[in-house]
Design an enzyme around this catalytic site. Sequence first.
Site, PDB file in Angstrom:
ATOM      1  N   LYS A  42       0.965  -1.035   0.190  1.00 43.01           N
ATOM      2  CA  LYS A  42       0.193  -0.096  -0.190  1.00 43.01           C
ATOM      3  C   LYS A  42       0.930   1.383  -0.014  1.00 43.01           C
ATOM      4  CE  LYS A  42      -0.457  -0.021   5.072  1.00 43.01           C
ATOM      5  NZ  LYS A  42      -1.076  -0.674   6.226  1.00 43.01           N
ATOM      6  N   MET A  88      10.730  25.220   0.631  1.00 37.28           N
ATOM      7  CA  MET A  88       9.851  24.228  -0.093  1.00 37.28           C
ATOM      8  C   MET A  88      10.910  23.307  -1.188  1.00 37.28           C
ATOM      9  SD  MET A  88       6.574  25.265  -2.497  1.00 37.28           S
ATOM     10  CE  MET A  88       5.549  25.729  -1.406  1.00 37.28           C
ATOM     11  N   TYR A 134      14.031  31.581   6.091  1.00 38.84           N
ATOM     12  CA  TYR A 134      12.711  31.680   6.749  1.00 38.84           C
ATOM     13  C   TYR A 134      12.570  31.276   8.312  1.00 38.84           C
ATOM     14  CZ  TYR A 134      10.979  31.635   1.807  1.00 38.84           C
ATOM     15  OH  TYR A 134      10.899  32.010   0.597  1.00 38.84           O
TER      16      TYR A 134
HETATM   17  C1  LIG Z   1      -0.214  -2.061   6.465  1.00 37.64           C
HETATM   18  C2  LIG Z   1      -0.836  -3.082   7.211  1.00 37.64           C
HETATM   19  C3  LIG Z   1      -0.012  -4.177   7.502  1.00 37.64           C
HETATM   20  C4  LIG Z   1       1.598  -4.258   7.101  1.00 37.64           C
HETATM   21  O1  LIG Z   1       1.940  -3.724   8.333  1.00 37.64           O
HETATM   22  P1  LIG Z   1       3.679  -3.766   8.687  1.00 37.64           P
HETATM   23  O2  LIG Z   1       3.634  -3.454  10.413  1.00 37.64           O
HETATM   24  O3  LIG Z   1       4.129  -2.543   7.791  1.00 37.64           O
HETATM   25  O4  LIG Z   1       4.274  -4.935   8.470  1.00 37.64           O
HETATM   26  C5  LIG Z   1      -0.511  -5.415   7.629  1.00 37.64           C
HETATM   27  N1  LIG Z   1      -1.888  -5.497   7.997  1.00 37.64           N
HETATM   28  C6  LIG Z   1      -2.664  -4.567   7.661  1.00 37.64           C
HETATM   29  C7  LIG Z   1      -4.062  -4.841   7.775  1.00 37.64           C
HETATM   30  C8  LIG Z   1      -2.133  -3.536   7.411  1.00 37.64           C
HETATM   31  O5  LIG Z   1      -2.989  -2.234   7.087  1.00 37.64           O
END
Ligand SMILES: *Cc1c(COP(=O)(O)O)cnc(C)c1O
Length: 388
Positions: free
Chosen positions: A50, A327, A279
């Site tokens: 993800k 930035m 800044y």
């Molecule tokens: C992101 C996620 C993982 C992975 O977790 P890590 O700690 O990065 O290994 C596993 N299960 C779910 C449901 C997640 O959202």
Amino acid sequence: MKAYGSVMQNRIKTQKAWTWVEIDLDRLQYNLEVIRNKIGFDRKIIAVIKADAYGHGAVQIARFLLEQGVEYLAVATLEEGIELRMANINSSILLLNAILPERVDQLLEYELIPTVYTTSFAEKLAAAAYRKGTTVAIHIRIDLASNGLGMDPDQAVSMIDRISCIENLQIEALYTHLVSAYGQNFEQVITDLQTFDEVHQQLATLNKKPQLRPALHVASSPAIISIPNSYYDMVRVGTGLYGLPSFEEQDENLFKPVMSIKSTICDIQSLDRNEMKGYTFSIQNCSNKSIATIPIGYSHAPYLLSMKKIEVLIRGKRVSALGTANMSNLFLDITDMPEAKIGDEVVLLGQQGQEKNLVQHIVQHTDLNIVQCESICFISPSIPRIYV
Ligand SMILES: *Cc1c(COP(=O)(O)O)cnc(C)c1O
């Protein structure tokens, strides 16, 4: 317009850049082996990619891991799943987030596997699968952390029993997220695993339907490291693969960090005035100071460069930034390094010589918790990724 954009982006990405993200695939392979050796070869790995594989590039990471024999992928959203399908990735892909019910047709079209935890969503899904003349595999999620992401364990058995009677659905797996493992709270972990075990054991005794013996998956990175009785049939792993820590006090040498963030000195100024103002900083009596500019700012690396105290590596030595980044640039005080030159490599994250800048050290200068340390890796897509 879109096609033009991506052509431009590809063209830019193949040129040498001042600032880039380096992804070391040997290290990814090493981390995968560490995980395989822990869990054994009879269990499946669900690689969690993800958030663009935690900033490492979802498509490239997916392709590499599938070549290495990983069986399963997981992403958060429907869009992330579709991106992988568009790149011709044909493996099983689990969606960890719920999706909008009106998008179930797209889910079926791209053959993605949804997480289900309400009967109403299960029914919508089944109706769409029926219209399409197909059966859809689902994973059911139990909520042990009371955060609403999953079924309440007290109602799970009766809900799953009902869902199992719906045609056109196949319960492939039952899972939960062991949030307690991130705090290495072992008492809570034991309670959580008991709750999960009660649910699937009760299901197994109901009617003895084959679909009520789904595969089970619980462990994510911290549980893979320290809780072997959480392994079940499959594990879901993100941070461990990328060599990032998932809890305080994690052994720094267990995994190897996959990502480095590097830039280049593009300008050096010897200050001949009495005052320099940025800044966020102002230096008096700086007539003998030497300042290097690197072209990376908080628009490229918002988490990394919103720190109060930034240190980078040049010529194998630690160098401090002047104030915070703007930035698109960061200023470094190289007064003590007269040998520094325009064109020198600057490591913001990673290793140079014997010196290391690891995320677990960097987060100490931010408001981030160690569990959120992977956000350091969220670098703008405008910065090229180089796979080595
Ligand atoms: C992101 C996620 C993982 C992975 O977790 P890590 O700690 O990065 O290994 C596993 N299960 C779910 C449901 C997640 O959202």
